[in-house]
Write a protein that holds these residues in place. Structure first.
Motif, PDB file in Angstrom:
ATOM      1  N   TYR A   1     -27.550  -0.272 -34.576  1.00 31.29           N
ATOM      2  CA  TYR A   1     -28.708  -0.086 -33.714  1.00 31.29           C
ATOM      3  C   TYR A   1     -28.296   0.022 -32.244  1.00 31.29           C
ATOM      4  N   PHE A   2     -27.423  -0.897 -31.794  1.00 28.92           N
ATOM      5  CA  PHE A   2     -27.000  -0.880 -30.396  1.00 28.92           C
ATOM      6  C   PHE A   2     -26.182   0.359 -30.070  1.00 28.92           C
ATOM      7  N   ASN A   3     -25.332   0.789 -30.991  1.00 27.22           N
ATOM      8  CA  ASN A   3     -24.572   2.022 -30.760  1.00 27.22           C
ATOM      9  C   ASN A   3     -25.506   3.218 -30.631  1.00 27.22           C
ATOM     10  N   GLY A   4     -26.531   3.274 -31.481  1.00 18.45           N
ATOM     11  CA  GLY A   4     -27.513   4.358 -31.401  1.00 18.45           C
ATOM     12  C   GLY A   4     -28.271   4.330 -30.091  1.00 18.45           C
ATOM     13  N   GLN A   5     -28.662   3.136 -29.649  1.00 19.52           N
ATOM     14  CA  GLN A   5     -29.392   3.018 -28.384  1.00 19.52           C
ATOM     15  C   GLN A   5     -28.519   3.425 -27.196  1.00 19.52           C
TER      16      GLN A   5
ATOM     17  N   LEU B   1     -25.922   5.492 -27.257  1.00 12.22           N
ATOM     18  CA  LEU B   1     -25.733   6.936 -27.312  1.00 12.22           C
ATOM     19  C   LEU B   1     -26.969   7.665 -26.807  1.00 12.22           C
ATOM     20  N   ARG B   2     -28.145   7.209 -27.201  1.00 12.04           N
ATOM     21  CA  ARG B   2     -29.391   7.836 -26.743  1.00 12.04           C
ATOM     22  C   ARG B   2     -29.536   7.735 -25.227  1.00 12.04           C
ATOM     23  N   GLN B   3     -29.223   6.568 -24.671  1.00 13.36           N
ATOM     24  CA  GLN B   3     -29.323   6.396 -23.221  1.00 13.36           C
ATOM     25  C   GLN B   3     -28.364   7.315 -22.476  1.00 13.36           C
ATOM     26  N   MET B   4     -27.155   7.448 -22.997  1.00 10.92           N
ATOM     27  CA  MET B   4     -26.182   8.324 -22.342  1.00 10.92           C
ATOM     28  C   MET B   4     -26.621   9.784 -22.435  1.00 10.92           C
TER      29      MET B   4
END
Length: 79
Positions: free
Chosen positions: A52-56, A58-61
């Motif tokens: 979940y944190f990796n996805g978040q 990546l989305r922010q970047m």
């Protein structure tokens, strides 16, 4: 136990900056007595949270890069 750290990553002029904030530990939640888990809840969370944190992150970047490109396109159209 220990408190949590909250990291805020921002970008400005193509440079990334990370700010860390220490939060107080949260009180544990109590699960209903009739709730059944196939695995230990701690094991489930430790498997899901990194994804979940990796996805978040990546989305922010991606949003940061997209907004920078949109700002450059707007500036070029206004010139």
């Amino acid at each position: 136990t220990e408190g949590d750290e909250i990291f805020t990553m921002t970008s400005k002029d193509g440079q990334f900056a990370v700010d860390a904030t220490i939060a107080e530990p949260a009180a544990p939640e109590q699960f209903p007595k009739d709730m059944i888990f196939e695995q230990d809840p701690e094991q489930i969370l430790s498997a899901i949270l990194p994804l979940y944190f990796n996805g978040q992150l990546l989305r922010q970047m991606q949003e940061s890069v997209a907004s920078e490109l949109a700002a450059r396109m707007t500036a070029m159209q206004a010139a």
